[in-house]
Scaffold this motif. Structure first.
Motif, PDB file in Angstrom:
ATOM      1  N   ARG A 110       0.826  -1.214   0.000  1.00 20.12           N
ATOM      2  CA  ARG A 110       0.000   0.000   0.000  1.00 20.12           C
ATOM      3  C   ARG A 110       0.857   1.260   0.000  1.00 20.12           C
ATOM      4  NH1 ARG A 110      -3.871   0.025   4.841  1.00 20.12           N
ATOM      5  NH2 ARG A 110      -4.660   1.849   3.749  1.00 20.12           N
TER       6      ARG A 110
ATOM      7  N   ARG B 122       2.308   1.820  -3.506  1.00 18.41           N
ATOM      8  CA  ARG B 122       1.275   2.353  -4.404  1.00 18.41           C
ATOM      9  C   ARG B 122       1.025   3.833  -4.140  1.00 18.41           C
ATOM     10  NH1 ARG B 122      -4.214  -0.699  -4.695  1.00 18.41           N
ATOM     11  NH2 ARG B 122      -4.509   1.026  -6.148  1.00 18.41           N
TER      12      ARG B 122
ATOM     13  N   ARG C 179       2.169   7.590  -6.738  1.00 22.33           N
ATOM     14  CA  ARG C 179       1.303   8.642  -7.284  1.00 22.33           C
ATOM     15  C   ARG C 179       1.441   9.987  -6.566  1.00 22.33           C
ATOM     16  NH1 ARG C 179      -3.380   9.291  -4.222  1.00 22.33           N
ATOM     17  NH2 ARG C 179      -3.833   7.654  -2.690  1.00 22.33           N
TER      18      ARG C 179
END
Length: 362
Positions: free
Chosen positions: A139, A142, A146
């Motif tokens: 997590r 990820r 971004r």
């Protein structure tokens, strides 16, 4: 050889640190002192499993007459240990079986709960020590992939909440506002409001590295303690030399210290509040208008911007925009100065219309 030995020592130290850290429990709400480390937790759980195995062995041994060995018909102590292992682990080859009613009741009512409890210990330990870490790492990767041009906000107290809300009013996406706080309840609250939350100490380089600070647009330091703000600012400036850092200051004497630590700008809420309170003695509307100016949710707002091409070379009061101040080479000039003309490199402090959507205006 020396290099290999050095790496082995570092790997051993890292493994020792991992075992010594506190056990992470997902969804945890109650934190108390004296919590076990990973090593102590493993030792306690292993001891509990061994005790339960020994208890089952003892029960089966005293009730061995209720068991039948399909191989040789005799039940030895080794057979009892073997039957206990295959029963608790649910393997069940069927070579040794309970044949009496009492033995079957013992297996159903005594061994089965222990079997389930041992499996819960195994599964829970595997999740807490392995799966949870892998999931959190996935997590985090990820999220970091971004994060670009985001705002990191350290401290989600009253000031932090107000700062985050103001950023949203100025057009920032909540998913680009990353909250860092040591208080889990505050992080949970931030997440419920739509922000991204990281539970950790913002004064530690590892925590700030997880926020991808080098790629952030700015860092807002909003904790209630000046010493904490100084430490966070020092750590952040060392980690990201070019990021803009805005820090809260509680005591005016610490303003210089924070700027020396690397803060790009500082805000002293107590001083702002004191000035507005003093002005309100003789004025009923001044404080309200000042709050209107500095808030994105007001009818008008105060902004800093570069000059437009058609404003260059003109006096501040000759423009359509309400230019209040011209900042040039770290010096400020008032709009009333007759010989002042706007240059391309200047920064203008301008009163403009509200930048908030109509439904968010006060």
């Amino acid at each position: 050889m020396a290099v290999t030995a050095g790496r082995s020592d570092k790997a051993a130290d890292a493994a020792g640190d991992a075992l010594s850290r506190r056990l992470q429990i997902p969804g945890r709400r109650l934190f108390v002192g004296g919590e076990r480390s990973v090593r102590k937790t493993l030792v306690v759980r292993t001891a509990a499993v061994l005790i339960m195995f020994a208890l089952v062995i003892a029960v089966f041994w005293f009730d061995r007459d209720g068991l039948r060995d399909n191989h040789d018909g005799a039940i030895s102590f080794a057979d009892v240990v073997y039957f206990t292992m295959v029963s608790v682990t649910t393997v069940g080859y069927g070579d040794i079986v309970p044949v009496t009613r009492q033995a079957r009741l013992v297996d159903a009512l005594f061994v089965t709960p222990i079997r389930l409890f041992i499996w819960l210990i195994f599964v829970g330990t595997a999740y807490q020590l392995v799966l949870q870490r892998l999931i959190e790492d996935f997590r985090m990767r990820r999220l970091q992939a971004r994060l670009q041009g985001h705002v990191v906000l350290c401290g989600f107290g009253h000031a932090g909440r107000c700062a985050a809300a103001e950023l949203v009013a100025r057009g920032f996406d909540k998913q680009h506002i990353l909250i860092v706080d040591l208080d889990q309840s505050r992080i949970e609250e931030a997440a419920e409001l739509g922000y991204i939350g990281i539970l950790g100490d913002a004064s530690r380089e590892h925590t700030l590295s997880e926020t991808m600070l080098q790629q952030a647009r700015a860092l807002l330091v909003c904790t209630d303690r000046d010493d904490t703000n100084v430490l966070i600012t020092l750590t952040a400036r060392n980690l990201a030399p070019n990021v803009r850092i805005v820090s809260r200051v509680e005591e005016a004497e610490n303003d210089k210290l924070l700027r020396q630590s690397g803060a790009s700008a500082t805000v002293l809420p107590s001083r702002v509040g004191g000035i507005l309170m003093a002005d309100s003695i003789e004025s009923s509307h001044l404080a309200t208008y000042v709050m209107d100016l500095i808030s994105a949710g007001g009818q008008v707002t105060l902004v800093e911007r570069a000059p437009h091409p058609d404003e260059i070379g003109r006096r501040p009061f000759e423009n359509r925009a309400l230019v209040l101040r011209v900042v040039r080479d770290r010096h400020s000039y008032g709009f009333w100065e007759d010989d002042l003309r706007i240059q391309a490199e200047d920064k203008l402090i301008v009163i403009g219309p509200s930048i908030a959507p109509p439904d968010q205006r006060q």
